[in-house]
Design a protein around this motif. Structure first.
Motif, PDB file in Angstrom:
ATOM      1  N   ARG A  62       0.839  -1.202   0.000  1.00 17.11           N
ATOM      2  CA  ARG A  62       0.000   0.000   0.000  1.00 17.11           C
ATOM      3  C   ARG A  62       0.875   1.253   0.000  1.00 17.11           C
ATOM      4  N   ARG A  64       2.787   4.320   1.266  1.00 17.21           N
ATOM      5  CA  ARG A  64       3.406   4.415   2.584  1.00 17.21           C
ATOM      6  C   ARG A  64       3.592   5.868   3.029  1.00 17.21           C
ATOM      7  N   THR A 179      -1.180   8.570  15.337  1.00 13.71           N
ATOM      8  CA  THR A 179      -2.319   8.141  14.529  1.00 13.71           C
ATOM      9  C   THR A 179      -2.969   9.293  13.773  1.00 13.71           C
ATOM     10  N   HIS A 183      -0.495   5.746   9.140  1.00 14.94           N
ATOM     11  CA  HIS A 183      -1.412   4.614   9.046  1.00 14.94           C
ATOM     12  C   HIS A 183      -1.063   3.585  10.129  1.00 14.94           C
ATOM     13  N   SER A 234      -2.701  -3.613  14.960  1.00 10.87           N
ATOM     14  CA  SER A 234      -3.131  -2.755  13.856  1.00 10.87           C
ATOM     15  C   SER A 234      -4.589  -2.342  14.018  1.00 10.87           C
ATOM     16  N   PHE A 238      -6.084   1.386  14.554  1.00 10.65           N
ATOM     17  CA  PHE A 238      -7.208   1.906  13.772  1.00 10.65           C
ATOM     18  C   PHE A 238      -8.293   2.460  14.697  1.00 10.65           C
ATOM     19  N   THR A 241      -7.563   5.815  16.170  1.00 11.72           N
ATOM     20  CA  THR A 241      -7.737   6.988  15.312  1.00 11.72           C
ATOM     21  C   THR A 241      -9.148   7.551  15.408  1.00 11.72           C
TER      22      THR A 241
END
Length: 310
Positions: A62, A64, A179, A183, A234, A238, A241
């Motif tokens: 993905r 970066r 965050t 990512h 991870s 997420f 955030t």
């Protein structure tokens, strides 16, 4: 779908946090099981090494965004504390105390997160936070007493778990500002690499594990590296955030409940009776610390569409 942003703000962060909690609870059981055959340093390197490989693939596939400037000290602190020292301390602790007790003790982590977030992230410091911390650490003292009185348990295991909780609290607070721009995959990948470097003095133990470790041990380590580390950290990042650090950290009070059930089923272990009292106090301390105080103000000073809360 037109409601996609709304869904992201509601159930997706909650689902991500829930997945994280189940994985982290299972990690206590896996670590306890491996503690009989795998040294803390070797387990840390194996777990983080596998996680770094999985996350490295995710990051590579993905676009970066790498840290810059003042983000690096926060990332290094997160990696050293939460991924390096935390794992080493908890791995050694669970060679001495059962998985359920360790999971309960880690519950002082959210209290430390709330305190540090109030100091460094401008999240509100209230009287309830102070009361919650007092209750939580009373719970820690009771758990320590319970383990000290149990012949097959070790007070040093309690102290090492408290150290793990402290490093967890520092790690979460350092992670939160990252965050805003980075990512979750990049954060967790780099933190794993930094944690590996922190554990590098134990490379000899890892080499011995490679040469003599059983297939069963490696399957457990593979599980720890992929699910509670690569994926769960991870999904935690997420969720972070979309939620404030203190509010998200409170959800971890479910971890010891899940861990105790899993340990009873898979390992046939339960904490000493008195430790449950301390565990309840730790959870109560977290709940009390997040209580909000209502402030009475003249109605005319408050817009009609906003609640009167602080």
């Amino acid at each position: 779908m037109t409601n996609s942003p709304a869904l992201t703000r509601t159930w997706l962060p909650t689902a991500a946090a829930g997945f994280t909690l189940v994985c982290w609870a299972s990690a206590f059981v896996a670590i306890r099981h491996l503690g009989h055959d795998v040294t803390p340093g070797a387990l840390t390197i194996g777990r983080l090494g596998i996680a770094a490989i999985v996350l490295g693939i995710m990051v590579y596939r993905r676009p970066r965004t790498w840290p810059r400037g003042r983000e690096w000290p926060l990332l290094i602190a997160c990696g050293v504390m939460w991924f390096g020292i935390y794992n080493l301390a908890l791995n050694e602790a669970e060679r001495r105390i059962d998985a359920g007790t360790a999971a309960m003790l880690i519950q002082i982590g959210p209290l430390l997160v709330a305190l540090l977030a109030a100091v460094f992230l401008d999240e509100r410091l209230t009287k309830w936070l102070v009361v919650g911390i007092a209750i939580g650490f009373t719970g820690v003292a009771i758990i320590a007493l319970a383990n000290d009185q149990s012949g097959d348990r070790d007070l040093w295991g309690v102290l090492l778990t408290v150290l793990a909780a402290i490093t967890y609290g520092i790690g979460v607070v350092c992670q939160k500002p990252l965050t805003r721009r980075l990512h979750p995959f990049e954060i967790t990948f780099l933190a794993c690499v930094i944690g590996l470097l922190t554990a590098s003095p134990f490379t000899g133990e890892f080499v011995d594990l490679v040469e003599h470790g059983s297939a069963s041990s490696w399957l457990w380590i593979l599980y720890l590296g992929v699910f509670p580390t690569a994926l769960a950290f991870s999904t935690w990042a997420f969720a972070l955030t979309h939620m404030d650090a203190g509010r998200l950290a409170i959800t971890t009070f479910l971890v010891p409940v899940i861990a105790i059930v899993l340990a009873a089923v898979l390992l046939g272990e339960t904490p000493p009776a008195l430790a449950y009292v301390g565990g309840v106090l730790c959870v109560v301390g977290v709940l009390v610390s997040r209580r909000r105080t209502r402030v009475k103000e003249p109605l005319a000073a408050v817009p009609a569409d906003q609640p009167v809360t602080t």
